[in-house]
Write a protein that holds these residues in place. Structure first.
Motif, PDB file in Angstrom:
ATOM      1  N   LYS A 101      14.576  -9.860  13.812  1.00  0.00           N
ATOM      2  CA  LYS A 101      13.811  -8.630  13.553  1.00  0.00           C
ATOM      3  C   LYS A 101      13.120  -8.746  12.203  1.00  0.00           C
ATOM      4  CE  LYS A 101      15.899  -4.666  12.611  1.00  0.00           C
ATOM      5  NZ  LYS A 101      15.262  -3.990  11.439  1.00  0.00           N
ATOM      6  N   ILE A 102      11.819  -8.511  12.203  1.00  0.00           N
ATOM      7  CA  ILE A 102      11.006  -8.580  10.992  1.00  0.00           C
ATOM      8  C   ILE A 102      10.415  -7.198  10.750  1.00  0.00           C
ATOM      9  CG2 ILE A 102       9.040  -9.673   9.867  1.00  0.00           C
ATOM     10  CD1 ILE A 102       9.465 -12.074  11.695  1.00  0.00           C
ATOM     11  N   SER A 103      10.533  -6.724   9.509  1.00  0.00           N
ATOM     12  CA  SER A 103      10.031  -5.397   9.144  1.00  0.00           C
ATOM     13  C   SER A 103       9.139  -5.509   7.918  1.00  0.00           C
ATOM     14  CB  SER A 103      11.186  -4.424   8.865  1.00  0.00           C
ATOM     15  OG  SER A 103      12.103  -4.384   9.936  1.00  0.00           O
ATOM     16  N   ALA A 104       8.160  -4.624   7.857  1.00  0.00           N
ATOM     17  CA  ALA A 104       7.275  -4.502   6.695  1.00  0.00           C
ATOM     18  C   ALA A 104       7.328  -3.058   6.218  1.00  0.00           C
ATOM     19  CB  ALA A 104       5.849  -4.909   7.039  1.00  0.00           C
ATOM     20  N   TYR A 105       7.531  -2.867   4.899  1.00  0.00           N
ATOM     21  CA  TYR A 105       7.764  -1.536   4.353  1.00  0.00           C
ATOM     22  C   TYR A 105       6.767  -1.215   3.239  1.00  0.00           C
ATOM     23  CZ  TYR A 105      12.345  -1.480   6.650  1.00  0.00           C
ATOM     24  OH  TYR A 105      13.352  -1.510   7.566  1.00  0.00           O
ATOM     25  N   TYR A 106       6.547   0.093   3.091  1.00  0.00           N
ATOM     26  CA  TYR A 106       5.846   0.627   1.927  1.00  0.00           C
ATOM     27  C   TYR A 106       6.786   1.608   1.233  1.00  0.00           C
ATOM     28  CZ  TYR A 106       2.744   3.356  -1.023  1.00  0.00           C
ATOM     29  OH  TYR A 106       2.175   3.984  -2.087  1.00  0.00           O
ATOM     30  N   PRO A 107       7.134   1.381  -0.046  1.00  0.00           N
ATOM     31  CA  PRO A 107       8.041   2.306  -0.758  1.00  0.00           C
ATOM     32  C   PRO A 107       7.294   3.564  -1.204  1.00  0.00           C
ATOM     33  CG  PRO A 107       7.441   0.459  -2.169  1.00  0.00           C
ATOM     34  CD  PRO A 107       6.823   0.195  -0.839  1.00  0.00           C
ATOM     35  N   PHE A 108       7.578   4.680  -0.555  1.00  0.00           N
ATOM     36  CA  PHE A 108       6.871   5.923  -0.869  1.00  0.00           C
ATOM     37  C   PHE A 108       7.588   6.764  -1.921  1.00  0.00           C
ATOM     38  CE2 PHE A 108       9.710   6.939   2.633  1.00  0.00           C
ATOM     39  CZ  PHE A 108      10.272   8.145   2.241  1.00  0.00           C
ATOM     40  N   SER A 109       8.834   6.404  -2.274  1.00  0.00           N
ATOM     41  CA  SER A 109       9.567   7.163  -3.285  1.00  0.00           C
ATOM     42  C   SER A 109      10.520   6.231  -4.016  1.00  0.00           C
ATOM     43  CB  SER A 109      10.336   8.323  -2.655  1.00  0.00           C
ATOM     44  OG  SER A 109      11.049   9.054  -3.637  1.00  0.00           O
ATOM     45  N   HIS A 110      10.631   6.440  -5.344  1.00  0.00           N
ATOM     46  CA  HIS A 110      11.500   5.614  -6.182  1.00  0.00           C
ATOM     47  C   HIS A 110      12.249   6.531  -7.145  1.00  0.00           C
ATOM     48  CE1 HIS A 110      12.999   2.329  -8.606  1.00  0.00           C
ATOM     49  NE2 HIS A 110      12.381   2.794  -9.679  1.00  0.00           N
ATOM     50  N   GLU A 111      13.594   6.381  -7.186  1.00  0.00           N
ATOM     51  CA  GLU A 111      14.422   7.249  -8.024  1.00  0.00           C
ATOM     52  C   GLU A 111      15.314   6.420  -8.921  1.00  0.00           C
ATOM     53  OE1 GLU A 111      16.657   9.878  -5.587  1.00  0.00           O
ATOM     54  OE2 GLU A 111      14.910  11.027  -4.897  1.00  0.00           O
ATOM     55  N   PHE A 112      15.557   6.955 -10.120  1.00  0.00           N
ATOM     56  CA  PHE A 112      16.530   6.385 -11.050  1.00  0.00           C
ATOM     57  C   PHE A 112      17.516   7.482 -11.415  1.00  0.00           C
ATOM     58  CE2 PHE A 112      17.813   5.795 -15.545  1.00  0.00           C
ATOM     59  CZ  PHE A 112      18.613   4.677 -15.362  1.00  0.00           C
ATOM     60  N   ASN A 113      18.775   7.289 -11.023  1.00  0.00           N
ATOM     61  CA  ASN A 113      19.824   8.305 -11.226  1.00  0.00           C
ATOM     62  C   ASN A 113      19.377   9.680 -10.718  1.00  0.00           C
ATOM     63  OD1 ASN A 113      21.358   6.311 -12.324  1.00  0.00           O
ATOM     64  ND2 ASN A 113      21.536   7.204 -14.356  1.00  0.00           N
ATOM     65  N   ASP A 114      18.859   9.690  -9.488  1.00  0.00           N
ATOM     66  CA  ASP A 114      18.420  10.891  -8.771  1.00  0.00           C
ATOM     67  C   ASP A 114      17.196  11.567  -9.400  1.00  0.00           C
ATOM     68  OD1 ASP A 114      20.446  10.634  -6.879  1.00  0.00           O
ATOM     69  OD2 ASP A 114      21.866  11.770  -8.102  1.00  0.00           O
ATOM     70  N   VAL A 115      16.503  10.898 -10.294  1.00  0.00           N
ATOM     71  CA  VAL A 115      15.271  11.431 -10.893  1.00  0.00           C
ATOM     72  C   VAL A 115      14.101  10.591 -10.390  1.00  0.00           C
ATOM     73  CG1 VAL A 115      14.024  11.919 -13.034  1.00  0.00           C
ATOM     74  CG2 VAL A 115      16.509  12.209 -12.936  1.00  0.00           C
ATOM     75  N   GLU A 116      13.145  11.232  -9.768  1.00  0.00           N
ATOM     76  CA  GLU A 116      12.017  10.506  -9.181  1.00  0.00           C
ATOM     77  C   GLU A 116      11.149   9.890 -10.272  1.00  0.00           C
ATOM     78  OE1 GLU A 116       8.488  11.100  -5.831  1.00  0.00           O
ATOM     79  OE2 GLU A 116       9.792  12.772  -6.405  1.00  0.00           O
ATOM     80  N   GLN A 117      10.752   8.644 -10.027  1.00  0.00           N
ATOM     81  CA  GLN A 117       9.921   7.900 -10.958  1.00  0.00           C
ATOM     82  C   GLN A 117       8.525   7.706 -10.355  1.00  0.00           C
ATOM     83  OE1 GLN A 117      11.483   6.929 -14.013  1.00  0.00           O
ATOM     84  NE2 GLN A 117      13.048   8.267 -13.113  1.00  0.00           N
ATOM     85  N   ILE A 118       7.520   7.765 -11.197  1.00  0.00           N
ATOM     86  CA  ILE A 118       6.138   7.568 -10.747  1.00  0.00           C
ATOM     87  C   ILE A 118       5.829   6.079 -10.796  1.00  0.00           C
ATOM     88  CG2 ILE A 118       3.721   8.078 -11.223  1.00  0.00           C
ATOM     89  CD1 ILE A 118       4.604  10.693 -12.483  1.00  0.00           C
TER      90      ILE A 118
END
Length: 238
Positions: A101-118
């Motif tokens: 199985k091969i998957s391709a992803y786009y990361p739409f959200s990134h968090e550090f210690n439950d705080v969203e990072q831009i």
């Protein structure tokens, strides 16, 4: 009286043997071993020949990286990704079937210690690979179940590093026979990885990393058809 009982027993035994032989012949139980041998190779004929099937669909993943800290709370990074997957699975292989199985992803959200990072970069992506044996069963033909364990690898481009994950993956799934040739697929996976194979290994090594996957896909196959399905086929009268 004893002679009558003996004759009755012999008659019943002969009748049962004749009935059993008749049933065996009617059910194809009389086998011709010469027909089961390939004359060219001398090995038994392969009646159910192996072939491959293809699955495709959308997928969602959660990637967690943890760095243990002393004297304070741990550093935890979480990435939420959405993408598409494509899978190739063998059928009629012995002793068990296999899947890639091969998957391709786009990361739409990134968090550090439950705080969203831009995100600092516009183009971020990830590629995921799972390969291993698959075992299948069914629940009264209404739902087919499968599960497997195998090798998991993932490459992820983040704002800081080129991350390479390598570890063990678990996969469970269900197959819903919607129509004769159409099947809906719902899979869930868990991966436990070593995340320090990329550019972060000397600067910021992580202590633990794990991932969750959820796939929703579809399969159309002319070879692996559904004998029983939710939508029944309408036979043509003419």
């Amino acid at each position: 009286m004893k002679k009558l009982l003996l004759l009755a027993a012999v008659f019943c035994s002969l009748s049962f043997c004749l009935y059993a032989q008749t049933q065996t012949e009617n059910n194809g139980g009389t086998e011709n071993t010469e027909e089961d041998i390939n004359p060219k190779t001398g090995f038994p004929l392969i009646k159910d020949r192996p072939y491959i099937i293809f699955d495709e669909g959308v997928t969602f993943a959660t990637v967690v990286r943890l760095e243990e800290m002393s004297g304070r709370s741990n550093f935890v990074w979480q990435d939420y990704m959405i993408g598409a997957y494509f899978a190739v699975q063998s059928v009629n292989m012995k002793p068990c079937n296999s899947m890639i199985k091969i998957s391709a992803y786009y990361p739409f959200s990134h968090e550090f210690n439950d705080v969203e990072q831009i995100a600092k970069q516009t183009i971020l992506y990830a590629f995921d690979l799972f390969a291993g044996p698959i075992f299948e069963t069914n629940m009264w033909e209404y739902v087919r179940l499968k599960y497997g364990i195998g090798l998991h690898y993932m490459y992820q481009l983040s704002d800081e590093y080129h991350l390479h994950y390598l570890g063990l993956g678990l996969l469970t799934g269900t197959e819903l026979p919607v129509a004769h040739r159409w099947t809906i697929l719902v899979n869930a996976g868990f991966d436990l990885d070593y995340p320090n194979l990329g550019t972060n290994k000397n600067i910021q090594p992580f202590d633990y990393s794990w991932q969750y996957h959820v796939d929703v896909g579809i399969r159309y196959s002319r070879k692996k058809t559904n004998k029983y399905s939710y939508v029944r086929q309408v036979k043509k009268l003419f």
